[in-house]
Design a protein around this motif. Structure first.
Motif, PDB file in Angstrom:
ATOM      1  N   PRO A  81       0.818  -1.211   0.000  1.00  0.00           N
ATOM      2  CA  PRO A  81       0.000   0.000   0.000  1.00  0.00           C
ATOM      3  C   PRO A  81       0.860   1.271   0.000  1.00  0.00           C
ATOM      4  O   PRO A  81       1.807   1.400   0.767  1.00  0.00           O
ATOM      5  N   GLY A  82       0.508   2.175  -0.902  1.00  0.00           N
ATOM      6  CA  GLY A  82       1.224   3.436  -1.004  1.00  0.00           C
ATOM      7  C   GLY A  82       2.527   3.347  -1.784  1.00  0.00           C
ATOM      8  O   GLY A  82       3.175   4.355  -2.030  1.00  0.00           O
ATOM      9  N   HIS A  83       2.923   2.141  -2.164  1.00  0.00           N
ATOM     10  CA  HIS A  83       4.172   1.969  -2.900  1.00  0.00           C
ATOM     11  C   HIS A  83       3.953   1.342  -4.265  1.00  0.00           C
ATOM     12  O   HIS A  83       4.651   1.678  -5.199  1.00  0.00           O
ATOM     13  N   GLY A  84       3.023   0.397  -4.370  1.00  0.00           N
ATOM     14  CA  GLY A  84       2.748  -0.171  -5.678  1.00  0.00           C
ATOM     15  C   GLY A  84       2.547  -1.663  -5.703  1.00  0.00           C
ATOM     16  O   GLY A  84       2.385  -2.322  -4.686  1.00  0.00           O
ATOM     17  N   ARG A  85       2.577  -2.151  -6.926  1.00  0.00           N
ATOM     18  CA  ARG A  85       2.386  -3.568  -7.228  1.00  0.00           C
ATOM     19  C   ARG A  85       3.578  -4.022  -8.062  1.00  0.00           C
ATOM     20  O   ARG A  85       4.032  -3.301  -8.951  1.00  0.00           O
TER      21      ARG A  85
END
Length: 119
Positions: A81-85
């Motif tokens: 969350p908040g950083h990406g996939r």
């Protein structure tokens, strides 16, 4: 891990686990990730490719939710969350070193293609 560039990539990296024991291998993977990826709280794996695993596990004092899918048999998806996939190609543990090197090079070489070179 794949180098960052301006073109989108289908894969962000490659993971070659030592076994199909997800409870053993996943903590090793998560510990090896770049700190810039943040804390991974969700992981999607192929349900048929791994040994049985619970719906969540405790890794490095954090809860990681495990999602099982059959949609992408040779990948693992990491969510922070908040950083990406991040989508990683999974090289089967019993793959020879020569074949694994070839798969990893092909997967990370072409920004638009996966291990099959876009075919």
């Amino acid at each position: 891990m794949a180098p960052r560039g301006v073109l989108p990539r289908r894969l962000d990296g490659v993971w070659w686990p030592y076994s199909r024991d997800l409870l053993t291998q996943l903590p090793l993977l998560l510990a090896a990730l770049p700190t810039a990826w943040g804390h991974v709280t969700g992981v999607t794996v192929n349900a048929t490719a791994w040994s049985a695993a619970p719906g969540r596990m405790f890794v490095a004092n954090q809860v990681v939710r495990l999602h099982k899918s059959v949609a992408a048999p040779d990948t693992v998806v990491l969510l922070a969350p908040g950083h990406g996939r991040w989508d990683l190609l999974v090289v089967a543990p019993d793959t020879t070193e020569e074949a694994a090197e070839s798969l990893m090079a092909a997967a990370l070489d072409d920004p638009a293609a996966g291990p099959d070179g876009g075919a």
